[in-house]
Motif scaffolding. Structure first.
Motif, PDB file in Angstrom:
ATOM      1  N   MET A 194       0.836  -1.209   0.000  1.00 53.28           N
ATOM      2  CA  MET A 194       0.000   0.000   0.000  1.00 53.28           C
ATOM      3  C   MET A 194       0.873   1.263   0.000  1.00 53.28           C
ATOM      4  N   ILE A 195       0.478   2.215  -0.806  1.00 56.33           N
ATOM      5  CA  ILE A 195       1.254   3.447  -0.925  1.00 56.33           C
ATOM      6  C   ILE A 195       1.328   4.186   0.407  1.00 56.33           C
ATOM      7  N   GLU A 196       0.185   4.223   1.119  1.00 58.78           N
ATOM      8  CA  GLU A 196       0.160   5.029   2.359  1.00 58.78           C
ATOM      9  C   GLU A 196       1.057   4.467   3.459  1.00 58.78           C
ATOM     10  N   SER A 197       1.307   3.130   3.386  1.00 59.20           N
ATOM     11  CA  SER A 197       2.192   2.570   4.403  1.00 59.20           C
ATOM     12  C   SER A 197       3.656   2.881   4.080  1.00 59.20           C
ATOM     13  N   LYS A 237      11.820   3.871  -5.718  1.00 60.78           N
ATOM     14  CA  LYS A 237      10.696   2.959  -5.957  1.00 60.78           C
ATOM     15  C   LYS A 237      10.031   3.375  -7.268  1.00 60.78           C
ATOM     16  N   LEU A 238       9.706   2.381  -8.096  1.00 61.66           N
ATOM     17  CA  LEU A 238       9.115   2.678  -9.407  1.00 61.66           C
ATOM     18  C   LEU A 238       7.607   2.432  -9.393  1.00 61.66           C
ATOM     19  N   TRP A 239       6.853   3.432  -9.881  1.00 61.25           N
ATOM     20  CA  TRP A 239       5.401   3.289 -10.030  1.00 61.25           C
ATOM     21  C   TRP A 239       5.035   3.555 -11.479  1.00 61.25           C
ATOM     22  N   GLU A 240       4.298   2.622 -12.091  1.00 55.90           N
ATOM     23  CA  GLU A 240       3.772   2.901 -13.434  1.00 55.90           C
ATOM     24  C   GLU A 240       2.450   3.625 -13.225  1.00 55.90           C
ATOM     25  N   THR A 241       2.347   4.844 -13.712  1.00 54.54           N
ATOM     26  CA  THR A 241       1.234   5.704 -13.292  1.00 54.54           C
ATOM     27  C   THR A 241      -0.122   5.258 -13.834  1.00 54.54           C
ATOM     28  N   ASP A 242      -0.129   4.514 -14.946  1.00 52.77           N
ATOM     29  CA  ASP A 242      -1.425   4.055 -15.458  1.00 52.77           C
ATOM     30  C   ASP A 242      -1.959   2.876 -14.642  1.00 52.77           C
ATOM     31  N   ILE A 243      -1.098   2.263 -13.837  1.00 47.51           N
ATOM     32  CA  ILE A 243      -1.564   1.173 -12.971  1.00 47.51           C
ATOM     33  C   ILE A 243      -2.078   1.754 -11.640  1.00 47.51           C
ATOM     34  N   LEU A 244      -1.519   2.899 -11.259  1.00 47.12           N
ATOM     35  CA  LEU A 244      -1.962   3.555 -10.022  1.00 47.12           C
ATOM     36  C   LEU A 244      -3.408   4.030 -10.155  1.00 47.12           C
ATOM     37  N   ARG A 245      -4.136   4.028  -9.043  1.00 49.43           N
ATOM     38  CA  ARG A 245      -5.492   4.582  -9.057  1.00 49.43           C
ATOM     39  C   ARG A 245      -5.390   6.105  -9.108  1.00 49.43           C
ATOM     40  N   SER A 246      -6.464   6.768  -9.580  1.00 49.57           N
ATOM     41  CA  SER A 246      -6.371   8.228  -9.732  1.00 49.57           C
ATOM     42  C   SER A 246      -6.139   8.905  -8.380  1.00 49.57           C
ATOM     43  N   GLN A 281      -5.794  18.212   2.734  1.00 52.15           N
ATOM     44  CA  GLN A 281      -6.140  18.001   1.322  1.00 52.15           C
ATOM     45  C   GLN A 281      -6.983  16.731   1.166  1.00 52.15           C
ATOM     46  N   PRO A 282      -7.833  16.693   0.119  1.00 49.90           N
ATOM     47  CA  PRO A 282      -8.835  15.620   0.043  1.00 49.90           C
ATOM     48  C   PRO A 282      -8.305  14.195   0.180  1.00 49.90           C
ATOM     49  N   VAL A 283      -7.278  13.835  -0.589  1.00 49.96           N
ATOM     50  CA  VAL A 283      -6.838  12.429  -0.557  1.00 49.96           C
ATOM     51  C   VAL A 283      -6.143  12.108   0.768  1.00 49.96           C
ATOM     52  N   HIS A 284      -5.338  13.044   1.250  1.00 51.33           N
ATOM     53  CA  HIS A 284      -4.675  12.828   2.539  1.00 51.33           C
ATOM     54  C   HIS A 284      -5.710  12.660   3.652  1.00 51.33           C
ATOM     55  N   LEU A 285      -6.707  13.529   3.612  1.00 48.36           N
ATOM     56  CA  LEU A 285      -7.750  13.489   4.636  1.00 48.36           C
ATOM     57  C   LEU A 285      -8.485  12.151   4.598  1.00 48.36           C
ATOM     58  N   ALA A 286      -8.813  11.713   3.364  1.00 49.34           N
ATOM     59  CA  ALA A 286      -9.536  10.443   3.223  1.00 49.34           C
ATOM     60  C   ALA A 286      -8.680   9.283   3.733  1.00 49.34           C
ATOM     61  N   ARG A 287      -7.376   9.343   3.490  1.00 46.12           N
ATOM     62  CA  ARG A 287      -6.483   8.264   3.940  1.00 46.12           C
ATOM     63  C   ARG A 287      -6.404   8.219   5.473  1.00 46.12           C
ATOM     64  N   LEU A 288      -6.470   9.413   6.075  1.00 44.53           N
ATOM     65  CA  LEU A 288      -6.322   9.473   7.530  1.00 44.53           C
ATOM     66  C   LEU A 288      -7.628   9.222   8.279  1.00 44.53           C
ATOM     67  N   THR A 289      -8.733   9.656   7.668  1.00 43.24           N
ATOM     68  CA  THR A 289      -9.988   9.615   8.432  1.00 43.24           C
ATOM     69  C   THR A 289     -11.090   8.796   7.762  1.00 43.24           C
TER      70      THR A 289
END
Lengths: 349, 154
Positions: A1-4, A68-77, A317-325
């Motif tokens: 997981m990206i957030e971890s 660390k390598l991320w292919e951006t089309d595989i990542l979720r928006s 910010q929206p995504v950070h907030l959603a990840r935390l709460t």
């Protein structure tokens, strides 16, 4: 997981602050490079972009093995947005993720975008005003890549880029500055015009970051042709010193002439943070601005330190907030934001 | 009916003004003569010579990059070049644009690495492309060339 891997808080490279951190959040050096003889990403179709990514990654991954390598089309928006929200990816990955990739260092201070607007775009950041270290480290990456892939270059136009605004050195030096003093003393227009004359652009971080409590601005060099890298570094440092000086003088000025009004604004911010049950995104930025100034000027005692106040920009910010709460509609997000911000104040107590 | 001022044979369709040594000369060209004079295909020729309101857009012929086929007019719309060769293909037109952006038209500063090293990097890149395209004959040639270059530099 990206957030971890990358906790949804202040990025590690920013968490130790830096020189002049009260005014300059971060300094960045960004290089743009393309491969000789190859069409730029805007002229390649999806298949060509993906093939080219494979070939490019094969050539440079050894140099970037600590990344660390991320292919951006595989990542979720939302994952792509998560990286952009914390300055850990070029914004282009939001609009053009297909066939692009992101190399990201563990502390997130270095990223390399592949097949974004250009074949390669890489950044090194430092907390505070230390642009020289950021530039020197970016140059090390540039020189390492130079041994692996042939860069598009012409003796007349320098390093060739898809945008004519970046050809030449194809190096941009960028700063994130917090200048409420300049804003309060109506010095903004003067500063902007002065910077424009010296080939530097000053613009808000985003529309929502604008507030009457002070602002975060991006300042970046705009000339890449006809100026060499050391000259650019010298003039950027000079320009930054001037901004810092101007901001400190403006803060001293307002604190001597209008201390009670400033204290009122900031303490009201503390009041909202303590008691509000709903905080919208824009209000969140305004609060972060006010608390950052309050912490820098020692107005709010131990209620919150400058690093925690800076962190509010990120976690609100929206995504950070959603990840935390947790996920939810707009009202849930605003309620969660209020609760999260309140916890920061308690931490500082 | 007005005949073409140049060939005097075909009916005139494109009205234009030519400036010769400061003197403005009005003339009327036929479709073929207008095209050979440099008006682009985008001109909407009115095929009815008797029609009074002839509408046309007099534009210079577009220039294309020989490598990526990007037209200069397209570059003006998007602000993006298509490939490194575009800089040479549009050289005549981009001077003012670059000067407007950078107040300069020439690069100042370092280039990519040392001469010998650059050749080696190019060969290594071509080798990886040949392997990727499964052109193993070409890959073998490149590998030998890299070997020779490394040996020479030692």
């Amino acid at each position: 997981m990206i957030e971890s891997i990358y906790p949804p808080k202040l990025p590690e490279w920013l968490s130790s602050g830096g020189e002049d951190f009260e005014v300059v959040l971060a300094s960045e050096a960004v290089y743009v490079r393309n491969i000789d003889g190859k069409a730029f990403p805007n002229r390649l179709n999806e298949m060509e972009l993906k093939d080219f990514r494979r070939s490019l990654v094969g050539n440079i991954e050894n140099t970037l093995r600590a990344f660390k390598l991320w292919e951006t089309d595989i990542l979720r928006s939302e994952d792509r947005r998560f990286f952009v929200e914390r300055f850990s990816a070029p914004v282009e990955i939001l609009e053009r993720p297909i066939g692009a990739a992101l190399f990201l260092s563990e502390d997130e201070s270095k990223w390399l975008g592949l097949n974004t607007s250009d074949h390669l775009q890489f950044r090194v950041a430092k907390g505070g005003s230390d642009i020289e270290t950021a530039y020197r480290n970016a140059r090390i990456i540039e020189e390492s890549l130079e041994n692996e892939v042939p860069f598009a270059y012409s003796s007349r136009y320098g390093f060739l880029t898809s945008r004519p605004t970046e050809c030449g050195t194809a190096l941009v030096l960028r700063f994130y500055v917090h200048i409420p003093g300049v804003i309060f003393t109506d010095g903004f227009i003067n500063l902007r015009d002065k910077l424009l004359k010296s080939g530097t652009v000053l613009r808000p971080l985003n529309d929502e970051s604008l507030s009457s409590e002070g602002h975060i601005f991006i300042v970046h060099t705009a000339h890449t042709l006809g100026i060499d890298e050391e000259e650019l570094l010298g003039s950027a440092q000079e320009m930054l010193d001037e901004i810092i000086q101007m901001e400190y003088e403006a803060r001293a000025d307002i604190m001597s002439k209008a201390r009670s009004q400033i204290e009122n604004k900031i303490m009201r911010g503390i009041g909202i943070l303590t008691h509000a049950r709903i905080i919208a995104k824009r209000e969140g930025y305004a609060l972060a601005n006010a608390l950052r100034l309050g912490a820098a000027e020692s107005i709010i005692g131990d209620a919150i330190d400058i690093l925690s106040a800076t962190e509010l920009y990120f976690v609100g910010q929206p995504v950070h907030l959603a990840r935390l709460t947790g996920e939810g509609d707009e009202l849930t997000a605003d309620t969660n934001r209020a609760e999260l911000f309140r916890s920061y104040l308690k931490q500082g107590d | 009916m007005e005949y073409c001022s140049k060939c005097q044979k075909r009916p005139g369709e494109v009205k234009c003004v030519i400036v010769v040594k400061g003197e403005r000369i009005k003339c009327c060209l036929c479709h073929e003569c207008a095209r050979s004079a440099g008006f682009s295909e985008q001109i909407k020729f009115n095929r009815k010579p008797k029609s009074p309101g002839i509408r046309f857009i007099a534009e210079k012929r577009d220039v294309f990059c020989p490598n990526c086929k990007l037209g200069f007019s397209q570059f003006l719309q998007t602000g993006l070049f298509g490939c490194p060769s575009c800089y040479n293909a549009f050289e005549k037109f981009i001077g003012d644009i670059l000067k407007g952006i950078h107040s300069a038209t020439y690069h100042k500063g370092r280039g990519p690495g040392k001469e010998g090293l650059q050749d080696l990097t190019h060969l290594k890149w071509k080798l990886s492309e040949a392997v990727f395209a499964e052109d193993f004959e070409r890959a073998a040639q490149l590998r030998d060339e890299i070997f020779r270059l490394k040996k020479d530099s030692n």
